[in-house]
Design a protein around this motif. Sequence first.
Motif, mmCIF file in Angstrom:
data_model
loop_
_atom_site.group_PDB
_atom_site.id
_atom_site.type_symbol
_atom_site.label_atom_id
_atom_site.label_comp_id
_atom_site.label_asym_id
_atom_site.label_seq_id
_atom_site.Cartn_x
_atom_site.Cartn_y
_atom_site.Cartn_z
ATOM 1 N N GLU A 53 0.226 -9.928 -0.364
ATOM 2 C CA GLU A 53 0.518 -10.253 -1.768
ATOM 3 C C GLU A 53 1.272 -9.118 -2.450
ATOM 4 O OE1 GLU A 53 -3.430 -13.047 -2.383
ATOM 5 O OE2 GLU A 53 -3.253 -11.196 -3.562
ATOM 6 N N LEU A 54 0.844 -7.880 -2.140
ATOM 7 C CA LEU A 54 1.526 -6.734 -2.750
ATOM 8 C C LEU A 54 2.994 -6.702 -2.346
ATOM 9 C CD1 LEU A 54 -1.222 -4.012 -2.161
ATOM 10 C CD2 LEU A 54 -0.452 -4.850 -4.395
ATOM 11 N N LEU A 55 3.252 -7.015 -1.067
ATOM 12 C CA LEU A 55 4.635 -7.043 -0.593
ATOM 13 C C LEU A 55 5.395 -8.185 -1.269
ATOM 14 C CD1 LEU A 55 4.241 -6.356 3.259
ATOM 15 C CD2 LEU A 55 5.017 -4.749 1.512
ATOM 16 N N GLU A 56 4.737 -9.343 -1.387
ATOM 17 C CA GLU A 56 5.376 -10.502 -2.038
ATOM 18 C C GLU A 56 5.807 -10.155 -3.461
ATOM 19 O OE1 GLU A 56 3.063 -14.180 0.122
ATOM 20 O OE2 GLU A 56 2.566 -13.736 -1.946
ATOM 21 N N ASP A 57 4.919 -9.454 -4.174
ATOM 22 C CA ASP A 57 5.195 -9.124 -5.577
ATOM 23 C C ASP A 57 5.953 -7.801 -5.724
ATOM 24 O OD1 ASP A 57 3.753 -11.372 -6.032
ATOM 25 O OD2 ASP A 57 1.888 -10.344 -6.591
ATOM 26 N N GLU A 58 6.276 -7.196 -4.593
ATOM 27 C CA GLU A 58 6.935 -5.882 -4.582
ATOM 28 C C GLU A 58 6.164 -4.880 -5.432
ATOM 29 O OE1 GLU A 58 11.101 -6.304 -5.415
ATOM 30 O OE2 GLU A 58 11.353 -7.818 -3.862
ATOM 31 N N GLU A 59 4.846 -4.905 -5.253
ATOM 32 C CA GLU A 59 3.993 -3.994 -6.027
ATOM 33 C C GLU A 59 3.184 -3.085 -5.110
ATOM 34 O OE1 GLU A 59 1.648 -6.472 -8.591
ATOM 35 O OE2 GLU A 59 3.304 -6.744 -10.009
ATOM 36 N N ASP A 60 3.743 -2.775 -3.940
ATOM 37 C CA ASP A 60 2.970 -2.023 -2.958
ATOM 38 C C ASP A 60 3.074 -0.500 -3.126
ATOM 39 O OD1 ASP A 60 5.651 -2.867 -2.091
ATOM 40 O OD2 ASP A 60 5.288 -1.490 -0.427
ATOM 41 N N ALA A 61 3.860 -0.043 -4.107
ATOM 42 C CA ALA A 61 3.990 1.415 -4.303
ATOM 43 C C ALA A 61 2.605 1.997 -4.599
ATOM 44 C CB ALA A 61 4.948 1.705 -5.438
ATOM 45 N N GLY A 62 2.254 3.061 -3.923
ATOM 46 C CA GLY A 62 0.964 3.714 -4.158
ATOM 47 C C GLY A 62 -0.170 3.143 -3.330
ATOM 48 N N TRP A 63 0.125 2.072 -2.577
ATOM 49 C CA TRP A 63 -0.893 1.496 -1.697
ATOM 50 C C TRP A 63 -0.596 1.938 -0.263
ATOM 51 C CZ3 TRP A 63 -4.673 -2.313 -3.234
ATOM 52 C CH2 TRP A 63 -4.623 -2.645 -4.581
ATOM 53 N N HIS A 64 -1.636 2.082 0.536
ATOM 54 C CA HIS A 64 -1.426 2.519 1.928
ATOM 55 C C HIS A 64 -2.188 1.589 2.865
ATOM 56 C CE1 HIS A 64 0.268 6.012 0.086
ATOM 57 N NE2 HIS A 64 -0.869 6.230 -0.565
ATOM 58 N N PHE A 65 -1.442 1.040 3.817
ATOM 59 C CA PHE A 65 -2.029 0.053 4.718
ATOM 60 C C PHE A 65 -2.070 0.647 6.132
ATOM 61 C CE2 PHE A 65 -1.401 -3.886 7.345
ATOM 62 C CZ PHE A 65 -2.605 -4.491 7.016
ATOM 63 N N PHE A 66 -3.281 0.799 6.682
ATOM 64 C CA PHE A 66 -3.445 1.414 8.001
ATOM 65 C C PHE A 66 -3.869 0.377 9.036
ATOM 66 C CE2 PHE A 66 -4.043 4.811 4.994
ATOM 67 C CZ PHE A 66 -3.412 5.900 5.596
ATOM 68 N N ARG A 67 -3.159 0.387 10.172
ATOM 69 C CA ARG A 67 -3.491 -0.524 11.276
ATOM 70 C C ARG A 67 -3.287 0.186 12.601
ATOM 71 N NH1 ARG A 67 -0.258 -5.940 10.999
ATOM 72 N NH2 ARG A 67 1.274 -4.373 10.496
ATOM 73 N N PHE A 104 6.589 -8.019 8.200
ATOM 74 C CA PHE A 104 5.133 -8.150 8.367
ATOM 75 C C PHE A 104 4.801 -9.569 8.841
ATOM 76 C CE2 PHE A 104 0.849 -8.536 6.170
ATOM 77 C CZ PHE A 104 0.213 -7.558 6.913
ATOM 78 N N GLU A 105 5.470 -10.564 8.214
ATOM 79 C CA GLU A 105 5.196 -11.961 8.582
ATOM 80 C C GLU A 105 5.726 -12.294 9.981
ATOM 81 O OE1 GLU A 105 4.592 -13.979 4.228
ATOM 82 O OE2 GLU A 105 6.581 -14.096 5.151
ATOM 83 N N LEU A 106 6.869 -11.700 10.347
ATOM 84 C CA LEU A 106 7.406 -11.926 11.694
ATOM 85 C C LEU A 106 6.420 -11.412 12.741
ATOM 86 C CD1 LEU A 106 9.659 -12.743 13.687
ATOM 87 C CD2 LEU A 106 10.657 -10.467 13.382
ATOM 88 N N LYS A 107 5.837 -10.249 12.478
ATOM 89 C CA LYS A 107 4.882 -9.680 13.451
ATOM 90 C C LYS A 107 3.645 -10.574 13.577
ATOM 91 C CE LYS A 107 4.569 -5.244 12.342
ATOM 92 N NZ LYS A 107 4.223 -3.835 12.518
ATOM 93 N N LYS A 108 3.198 -11.107 12.426
ATOM 94 C CA LYS A 108 2.022 -12.002 12.466
ATOM 95 C C LYS A 108 2.369 -13.295 13.211
ATOM 96 C CE LYS A 108 0.499 -12.101 8.163
ATOM 97 N NZ LYS A 108 -0.308 -12.453 7.020
ATOM 98 N N ALA A 109 3.575 -13.827 12.936
ATOM 99 C CA ALA A 109 3.997 -15.072 13.593
ATOM 100 C C ALA A 109 4.135 -14.845 15.098
ATOM 101 C CB ALA A 109 5.325 -15.544 13.009
ATOM 102 N N PHE A 110 4.657 -13.687 15.482
ATOM 103 C CA PHE A 110 4.813 -13.398 16.907
ATOM 104 C C PHE A 110 3.438 -13.348 17.578
ATOM 105 C CE2 PHE A 110 4.800 -10.518 20.527
ATOM 106 C CZ PHE A 110 5.735 -11.167 21.333
ATOM 107 N N HIS A 111 2.482 -12.741 16.880
ATOM 108 C CA HIS A 111 1.138 -12.621 17.442
ATOM 109 C C HIS A 111 0.533 -13.993 17.736
ATOM 110 C CE1 HIS A 111 -3.188 -11.839 17.479
ATOM 111 N NE2 HIS A 111 -2.794 -10.807 18.192
ATOM 112 N N ILE A 112 0.727 -14.909 16.775
ATOM 113 C CA ILE A 112 0.193 -16.266 16.962
ATOM 114 C C ILE A 112 0.936 -16.957 18.110
ATOM 115 C CG2 ILE A 112 -0.067 -18.545 15.859
ATOM 116 C CD1 ILE A 112 -0.422 -16.908 13.191
#
Length: 496
Positions: free
Chosen positions: A94-108, A304-312
């Motif tokens: 959602e943050l990426l969709e709204d382009e509001e991800d500045a200041g957020w950190h996603f670890f995987r 991000f969505e391409l990677k999820k789609a590839f996984h499926i």
Amino acid sequence: MASDTKKRIDGSRNRGPDGESADTRLIVVAIDFGTTFSGYAFSIRSEFVRDPMSIKTIHWKGNKSGSYKIPTALLLEGTEVHSFGYAAELKYNELLEDEEDAGWHFFRHFKMELYEKDVDLKMTLEVDGGSTLAIDIFSDSLAHLKNHFLEEKRTTYPDILETDIHWVITVPAIWNDAAKQFMREAAIRAGIEDNHITLALEPEVASIYCKMLPLQRKTDESGFDIIAKFDVGHKYLIADLGGGTADMTVHQVGGDNKLHEIHRASGGDWGGMKVDQKFLEILSTLFGKDTLNNFKENARLEFFELKKAFHIWKTTIGTEVQSSRISIPGKFIEMIERSHTDSINEIVEKSVYKGKIKWKKTKLELGEKGIDLLFRETVDEIGNHIDEILSNSKCADVGMILLVGGFSQSPYVHRILSNRFIHLNVIVPPDPELSVLKGAVLYGHDPNIVTQRVCRRTYGIALHEEFIKGEHRDDKRVVIDGATLCKDIFHCICHP
Ligand SMILES: Nc1ncnc2c1ncn2[C@@H]1O[C@H](COP(=O)(O)OP(=O)(O)OP(=O)(O)O)[C@@H](O)[C@H]1O
Ligand SMILES: [Mg+2]
């Protein structure tokens, strides 16, 4: 790291300061902290005594069908933990969709940071331009799983106290001692008392679980063919094929009906993630590193969505719903077209992948050869390593290969390995993605189920011996009190 705790690394028991033994705790909760997916399972001691296989797992909500493990993904808002698992993935999307991800950190996928590295508590993880202490990311993730259980427990088992719980945390057997100790430290920082923690080795506990399953064909006393638990003497190779690593060992059921390790755990970074990496490598070779990087950095949501789609898509390979086509996002197509004079069809046809990959409107089509490109290298590495283990004389009479872990669920992986080891039974037991988790619960209740392990090191002391010319090295010759001696003679005190 404290050396006095070292002997506990491979899972020996902890005793409380009051002499209370972990074996008597009312409940065992096991956490499988995976590279791609994590989860927990538990069982009450009284239930375990009645039926050891009565192990409870969590059915997490978050994807369409629900699952027993959730993505190992942690989302921070600044330095504060926002969410873990599917919740973290959803919010980040959602943050990426709204382009509001500045200041957020996603670890995987950060568990792989501990593989074959000089691990210490100062180690940092870099993401989205930010740098965070690795130990905090690991302990925050473990804390999430621990707190989730405590929350559930409050409703179902309000009488169980935190001091009644023994926690088993699984780690790859092929990790070095520092990485294993790091995980213990992360669990302590997640709020678990040191003497309530046992670290368990992933392929070993998976083997404990498989030993409880009816998987071997035999004839009973009445002459009927049955499928039953392993016989005493049965020797098998077990491979935990996860997202990050393929971790293997060879076990035999001993006369005491316990497990004996015949070959020490070994393996490599040949997990399911390698297939995902190969896909990105193919995109980079086809369309150029710069175009792929541009897509990755400037169309983060689509990437991000391409990677999820590839996984499926990857999980359909070898099944009846296998599709040979992967959709390529519109933004990526635009970027490719802008940076190339050839059409995408021409790019693919002129590439090294001609005949293996085709371009169909907005999709890449991979036939059998294309699928081989993605999977084959990784599965061959696994097969080569199995071959190497089986060439050891102690493993000559191994009659079965057991594949567990998420990657073993791929029919492609099973087919290639079964064809390669045609003289052996290559088995994927029921619930292969849960074998580690359920085995870890069993191990927590009965750590003596493994009675023999192959020493990872040979311990010895340095002695002086009378110097014999021609037999001893000249640079080791010393004279002490008039006697000519050879120094640094290794005297073994433990044989592998
Ligand atoms: N049906 C399937 N086909 C292909 N790959 C699959 C399938 N199911 C799961 N996987 C892959 O298996 C991996 C996840 O397995 P698992 O949950 O055992 O790993 P993990 O415990 O997170 O990793 P590790 O044990 O290495 O730390 C992922 O790479 C996933 O893509
Ligand atoms: Mg795993």
